[in-house]
Design a protein around this motif. Structure first.
Motif, PDB file in Angstrom:
ATOM      1  N   ASN A   1      10.289 -19.412  19.702  1.00  0.00           N
ATOM      2  CA  ASN A   1       8.952 -19.993  19.574  1.00  0.00           C
ATOM      3  C   ASN A   1       7.948 -19.054  18.918  1.00  0.00           C
ATOM      4  OD1 ASN A   1       9.018 -18.230  21.743  1.00  0.00           O
ATOM      5  ND2 ASN A   1       7.576 -19.387  22.977  1.00  0.00           N
ATOM      6  N   GLN A   2       8.346 -17.821  18.597  1.00  0.00           N
ATOM      7  CA  GLN A   2       7.428 -16.871  17.975  1.00  0.00           C
ATOM      8  C   GLN A   2       7.412 -17.041  16.450  1.00  0.00           C
ATOM      9  OE1 GLN A   2       9.071 -12.696  18.138  1.00  0.00           O
ATOM     10  NE2 GLN A   2      10.849 -13.754  18.981  1.00  0.00           N
ATOM     11  N   HIS A   3       6.351 -16.551  15.819  1.00  0.00           N
ATOM     12  CA  HIS A   3       6.236 -16.629  14.366  1.00  0.00           C
ATOM     13  C   HIS A   3       7.086 -15.539  13.723  1.00  0.00           C
ATOM     14  CE1 HIS A   3       3.025 -19.570  14.653  1.00  0.00           C
ATOM     15  NE2 HIS A   3       2.389 -18.790  15.491  1.00  0.00           N
ATOM     16  N   THR A   4       7.889 -15.904  12.751  1.00  0.00           N
ATOM     17  CA  THR A   4       8.766 -14.925  12.100  1.00  0.00           C
ATOM     18  C   THR A   4       8.085 -14.196  10.957  1.00  0.00           C
ATOM     19  OG1 THR A   4       9.658 -16.667  10.646  1.00  0.00           O
ATOM     20  CG2 THR A   4      10.844 -16.219  12.693  1.00  0.00           C
ATOM     21  N   ASP A   5       6.879 -14.609  10.567  1.00  0.00           N
ATOM     22  CA  ASP A   5       6.172 -13.933   9.478  1.00  0.00           C
ATOM     23  C   ASP A   5       5.220 -12.865  10.005  1.00  0.00           C
ATOM     24  OD1 ASP A   5       4.425 -15.699  10.638  1.00  0.00           O
ATOM     25  OD2 ASP A   5       3.612 -16.482   8.755  1.00  0.00           O
ATOM     26  N   HIS A   6       5.276 -12.585  11.307  1.00  0.00           N
ATOM     27  CA  HIS A   6       4.440 -11.556  11.896  1.00  0.00           C
ATOM     28  C   HIS A   6       5.295 -10.459  12.514  1.00  0.00           C
ATOM     29  CE1 HIS A   6       1.186 -14.410  11.415  1.00  0.00           C
ATOM     30  NE2 HIS A   6       0.324 -13.508  11.841  1.00  0.00           N
ATOM     31  N   LEU A   7       4.725  -9.277  12.567  1.00  0.00           N
ATOM     32  CA  LEU A   7       5.320  -8.184  13.327  1.00  0.00           C
ATOM     33  C   LEU A   7       4.908  -8.409  14.781  1.00  0.00           C
ATOM     34  CD1 LEU A   7       5.256  -4.417  12.436  1.00  0.00           C
ATOM     35  CD2 LEU A   7       4.668  -5.194  14.716  1.00  0.00           C
ATOM     36  N   ASN A   8       5.873  -8.727  15.632  1.00  0.00           N
ATOM     37  CA  ASN A   8       5.597  -9.042  17.032  1.00  0.00           C
ATOM     38  C   ASN A   8       6.117  -7.912  17.903  1.00  0.00           C
ATOM     39  OD1 ASN A   8       4.622 -11.537  16.152  1.00  0.00           O
ATOM     40  ND2 ASN A   8       6.637 -12.479  16.317  1.00  0.00           N
ATOM     41  N   THR A   9       5.222  -7.266  18.609  1.00  0.00           N
ATOM     42  CA  THR A   9       5.632  -6.075  19.353  1.00  0.00           C
ATOM     43  C   THR A   9       4.693  -5.844  20.538  1.00  0.00           C
ATOM     44  OG1 THR A   9       6.299  -3.760  19.090  1.00  0.00           O
ATOM     45  CG2 THR A   9       4.316  -4.447  17.936  1.00  0.00           C
ATOM     46  N   THR A  10       4.902  -4.748  21.238  1.00  0.00           N
ATOM     47  CA  THR A  10       4.172  -4.351  22.453  1.00  0.00           C
ATOM     48  C   THR A  10       3.944  -5.534  23.393  1.00  0.00           C
ATOM     49  OG1 THR A  10       1.998  -4.532  21.355  1.00  0.00           O
ATOM     50  CG2 THR A  10       3.076  -2.382  21.333  1.00  0.00           C
ATOM     51  N   PRO A  11       5.010  -6.240  23.792  1.00  0.00           N
ATOM     52  CA  PRO A  11       4.822  -7.375  24.694  1.00  0.00           C
ATOM     53  C   PRO A  11       4.596  -6.931  26.131  1.00  0.00           C
ATOM     54  CG  PRO A  11       7.149  -7.009  24.350  1.00  0.00           C
ATOM     55  CD  PRO A  11       6.433  -6.027  23.461  1.00  0.00           C
ATOM     56  N   ALA A  12       4.012  -7.802  26.912  1.00  0.00           N
ATOM     57  CA  ALA A  12       3.958  -7.653  28.361  1.00  0.00           C
ATOM     58  C   ALA A  12       4.259  -8.995  28.994  1.00  0.00           C
ATOM     59  CB  ALA A  12       2.608  -7.149  28.818  1.00  0.00           C
ATOM     60  N   TRP A  13       4.645  -8.942  30.258  1.00  0.00           N
ATOM     61  CA  TRP A  13       5.060 -10.155  30.960  1.00  0.00           C
ATOM     62  C   TRP A  13       4.430 -10.093  32.332  1.00  0.00           C
ATOM     63  CZ3 TRP A  13      10.931 -11.720  30.732  1.00  0.00           C
ATOM     64  CH2 TRP A  13      11.083 -13.032  31.184  1.00  0.00           C
TER      65      TRP A  13
ATOM     66  N   GLY B   1       0.798  -1.216   0.000  1.00  0.00           N
ATOM     67  CA  GLY B   1       0.000   0.000   0.000  1.00  0.00           C
ATOM     68  C   GLY B   1       0.833   1.269   0.000  1.00  0.00           C
ATOM     69  N   GLY B   2       2.032   1.220  -0.561  1.00  0.00           N
ATOM     70  CA  GLY B   2       2.894   2.390  -0.589  1.00  0.00           C
ATOM     71  C   GLY B   2       3.618   2.653   0.715  1.00  0.00           C
ATOM     72  N   ALA B   3       3.531   1.738   1.655  1.00  0.00           N
ATOM     73  CA  ALA B   3       4.168   1.907   2.961  1.00  0.00           C
ATOM     74  C   ALA B   3       5.225   0.827   3.171  1.00  0.00           C
ATOM     75  CB  ALA B   3       3.128   1.841   4.067  1.00  0.00           C
ATOM     76  N   THR B   4       6.190   1.129   4.018  1.00  0.00           N
ATOM     77  CA  THR B   4       7.218   0.170   4.387  1.00  0.00           C
ATOM     78  C   THR B   4       7.080  -0.148   5.869  1.00  0.00           C
ATOM     79  OG1 THR B   4       8.761   1.004   2.726  1.00  0.00           O
ATOM     80  CG2 THR B   4       9.694  -0.279   4.539  1.00  0.00           C
ATOM     81  N   VAL B   5       6.973  -1.423   6.188  1.00  0.00           N
ATOM     82  CA  VAL B   5       6.786  -1.848   7.570  1.00  0.00           C
ATOM     83  C   VAL B   5       7.968  -2.720   7.983  1.00  0.00           C
ATOM     84  CG1 VAL B   5       5.271  -3.057   9.177  1.00  0.00           C
ATOM     85  CG2 VAL B   5       4.282  -1.795   7.259  1.00  0.00           C
ATOM     86  N   GLN B   6       8.672  -2.304   9.020  1.00  0.00           N
ATOM     87  CA  GLN B   6       9.755  -3.106   9.573  1.00  0.00           C
ATOM     88  C   GLN B   6       9.150  -4.216  10.441  1.00  0.00           C
ATOM     89  OE1 GLN B   6      12.856  -2.647   8.719  1.00  0.00           O
ATOM     90  NE2 GLN B   6      12.585  -0.695   7.637  1.00  0.00           N
ATOM     91  N   VAL B   7       9.774  -5.376  10.427  1.00  0.00           N
ATOM     92  CA  VAL B   7       9.228  -6.541  11.122  1.00  0.00           C
ATOM     93  C   VAL B   7       9.993  -6.765  12.428  1.00  0.00           C
ATOM     94  CG1 VAL B   7       8.698  -9.003  10.973  1.00  0.00           C
ATOM     95  CG2 VAL B   7       8.549  -7.557   8.934  1.00  0.00           C
ATOM     96  N   SER B   8       9.347  -6.440  13.531  1.00  0.00           N
ATOM     97  CA  SER B   8       9.961  -6.618  14.844  1.00  0.00           C
ATOM     98  C   SER B   8       9.800  -8.055  15.329  1.00  0.00           C
ATOM     99  CB  SER B   8       9.312  -5.681  15.866  1.00  0.00           C
ATOM    100  OG  SER B   8       9.639  -4.339  15.601  1.00  0.00           O
ATOM    101  N   GLN B   9      10.727  -8.471  16.192  1.00  0.00           N
ATOM    102  CA  GLN B   9      10.657  -9.750  16.880  1.00  0.00           C
ATOM    103  C   GLN B   9      10.951  -9.526  18.362  1.00  0.00           C
ATOM    104  OE1 GLN B   9      10.618 -13.425  14.897  1.00  0.00           O
ATOM    105  NE2 GLN B   9       9.056 -11.875  14.500  1.00  0.00           N
ATOM    106  N   LEU B  10      10.672 -10.542  19.182  1.00  0.00           N
ATOM    107  CA  LEU B  10      10.785 -10.406  20.628  1.00  0.00           C
ATOM    108  C   LEU B  10      12.091 -10.994  21.157  1.00  0.00           C
ATOM    109  CD1 LEU B  10       7.173 -11.434  21.700  1.00  0.00           C
ATOM    110  CD2 LEU B  10       8.050  -9.136  21.251  1.00  0.00           C
TER     111      LEU B  10
END
Length: 609
Positions: A588-600, A557-566
């Motif tokens: 154990n996380q999926h590498t095809d998703h942007l994974n962010t804003t975690p909590a513990w 969509g004309g945008a660039t999204v960086q893919v974060s991991q945990l």
């Protein structure tokens, strides 16, 4: 602070990712206890301590107090121990190739990216994976070796793959038997060079579970968030479980015209202190909703949230908010004067209730919001002083953003800034300030020492579970704070005795990877729900998001999204100061998703079989 690039123009969906903390489950694995730094191969660094021992003065293994492992037969041996198998593991290889690795290695060795050199692992953590990159020809055999001086044998594996994961039974023995002791991991290519890194196993475990926002980066680039979910797992789990979907949420929020609507986004989530629910900021006009994640209550509105409480938190113009365990309880008949206390602290963009919401406003207030308010709300319009109120910040004329409320309920740390926009932060000065909660009244505000440097912008603070430390993001002065590749993580003591902030060692990717920090957007650090103390040392574990993994950015969509991991890391406190450790990738996380804003936290989500 999610990972999408600043080139992404779609602010509505992406702002949904900036306000999360998260939720997870109660299931616990392994024991508890504490650990030391490293020796000679990238050990602990920090304020004080002996660099030869990674900041520590000796072993602190004590089977009598090492939680859950008292009397463990693996901890009694000190030399020539037989905890590791004598035979090698053959990963898809028909016969033992040991004879091919008898000579001295030649040439450059593989680049080992997992574990990172000097990492400290909780003793109940996900079993270590060795991952490396090599220019060797396809089909080359690699030797992976784990060595501990006390063990009679090394753990040896032969593989043609460029990763190998320690078997569960071997990790169980290693985590019990080889604590607070250097472990050297070497990788050697057949007919080539060898490389090595070091790690340690802590004599303490980590508590709780982790929940994070998992989104399809291509959807974000096209202004969609249909398939994004909150994923979760307990410490030690090797897969994840979906904790909440957008379609699960029963509470409605309000549109700009005050009409009710179904929730559209759950990415900006925060855990409730009881671990049974999450709260989150919906898409424009940025109001809050709450939903259960405990099995049997998924998506439901908690019983303590009254109709007036719903209208209070779905006012427009809120932002990153925080709860405190000290202010999260129902009436206790055994405690004199006990009352219902279910309060959130949040930025508040409105000039007054039910006034038009202005999307960009620099002078943002700090407010308390009562989720259990009992007074009647007319036409969805809460009354200031009844269902919510403004927290005084005497001495601070700036706006307030992204507060963190100490678990002891006494102090709020927030960004004092004029850069607030829709609850997140763009460009402008930002320092961390502190103000007393003072039973909703607030008081005199002041800069937080070590986190109010005029040469930097400080934001996204988070209190440690014992209210003693504050971790935060920092970028050079004048920089954009939202999704900035230059973001790095720092920590200070909440009592103001850290005039110079301490930079987390976990900011730095492995040197051989070619990536450096600043440059990989280390952001959004959150603490495990409880530190572990042993031998005069306190062990803190943190989770954060970073772009260092090497997943290519996604254009849509004309945008660039960086893919974060945990990633996770450790901070260890003793009389010498704070010791920092490198990062641990969560494989154990999926590498095809942007994974962010975690909590513990100690959350109640479905247990993974």
């Amino acid at each position: 602070m999610p990972a999408p690039s600043d080139t992404l123009p779609v602010r509505a969906l992406l702002a949904c990712a900036i306000a999360g903390m998260a939720c997870a489950k109660v299931a616990q694995h392994g024991g508890t206890g504490g650990a030391g730094g490293d020796t000679g191969f990238g050990g602990a660094t920090g304020q004080g301590g002996d660099p030869a021992t990674g900041g520590f003065t000796g072993s602190i293994i004590d089977a009598a107090v090492d939680g859950g492992d008292a009397g463990d037969p693996f901890t009694s041996c000190t030399t020539g121990c037989m905890d590791f198998p004598s035979d090698p593991f053959l990963d898809g290889i028909a016969s033992d190739p040991s004879s091919m690795f008898t000579g001295a290695p030649t040439g450059d060795g593989p680049c080992i990216t997992e574990p990172e050199d000097g990492a400290l692992f909780p003793n109940n953590w996900l079993r270590p994976r060795v991952k490396f990159a090599s220019t060797a020809a396809p089909g080359t055999i690699f030797e992976v070796r784990f060595h501990a001086d006390k063990e009679a044998h090394d753990v040896v594996a032969y593989t043609k793959n460029q990763s190998w994961t320690l078997p569960k039974d071997v990790w169980a023995k290693m985590a019990a038997a080889v604590r607070d002791t250097p472990i050297t991991i070497s990788v050697r290519a057949q007919g080539g060079g060898s490389s090595s890194v070091g790690m340690r196993v802590a004599p303490v475990g980590a508590a709780g579970s982790i929940v994070y926002w998992a989104a399809d980066p291509a959807e974000l680039g096209t202004q969609q968030s249909v398939s994004s979910t909150l994923e979760g797992f307990a410490v030690g789990d090797e897969s994840t479980v979906t904790a909440l979907r957008v379609s699960d949420v029963q509470m409605q929020t309000r549109q700009a015209n005050n009409a009710l609507r179904d929730v559209k986004c759950i990415g900006c989530h925060n855990s409730t202190p009881d671990g049974a629910s999450v709260a989150f900021i919906d898409l424009y006009p940025w109001n809050m909703a709450i939903a259960g994640v405990k099995p049997g209550t998924t998506g439901q509105i908690p019983s303590y949230v009254t109709p007036a409480g719903q209208d209070t938190i779905r006012q427009p113009g809120l932002g990153i908010f925080s709860f405190s365990k000290a202010h999260w309880h129902d009436v206790d008949p055994q405690v004199k004067g006990s009352v219902v206390d279910r309060v959130a602290v949040s930025p508040y963009y409105l000039d007054a209730p039910c006034k038009p919401y202005v999307q960009t406003k620099s002078n943002v207030s700090l407010a308390w919001l009562d989720l259990a308010a009992t007074d009647v709300v007319t036409s969805g319009c809460p009354v200031e002083g009844k269902q919510f109120g403004i927290i005084a910040r005497n001495g601070d004329s700036n706006g307030a953003a992204n507060p963190t409320w100490s678990p002891d309920g006494k102090t709020i740390v927030y960004s004092s800034t004029g850069a607030g926009q829709d609850g997140r932060l763009q460009s402008g000065a930002s320092d961390l300030w502190q103000v007393p909660y003072n039973d909703r009244a607030g008081g005199d505000a002041s800069p937080l020492p070590g986190a109010s440097d005029p040469t930097a912008e400080e934001y996204y603070p988070a209190f440690s579970p014992d209210s003693k430390l504050v971790v935060f993001d920092r970028v050079p002065a004048g920089g954009v704070m939202y999704a900035n590749p230059l973001a790095e993580l720092y920590v200070v003591r909440a009592d103001g005795t850290t005039p110079v902030p301490l930079r987390l060692r976990a900011n730095d990717p492995p040197k051989c990877s070619g990536q450096v920090s600043p440059g990989v957007n280390n952001h959004w650090a959150k603490w495990s729900p409880s530190p572990a103390s042993l031998g005069g040392r306190t062990y803190y574990w943190l989770i954060f998001s970073s772009n260092r993994y090497g997943t290519p950015p996604v254009s849509a969509g004309g945008a660039t999204v960086q893919v974060s991991q945990l990633y996770a890391t450790a901070i260890v406190a003793d009389e010498t100061g704070l010791q920092m450790y490198p990062a641990i990738y969560l494989w154990n996380q999926h590498t095809d998703h942007l994974n962010t804003t975690p909590a513990w936290d100690a959350f109640q989500i479905p247990v993974i079989p």
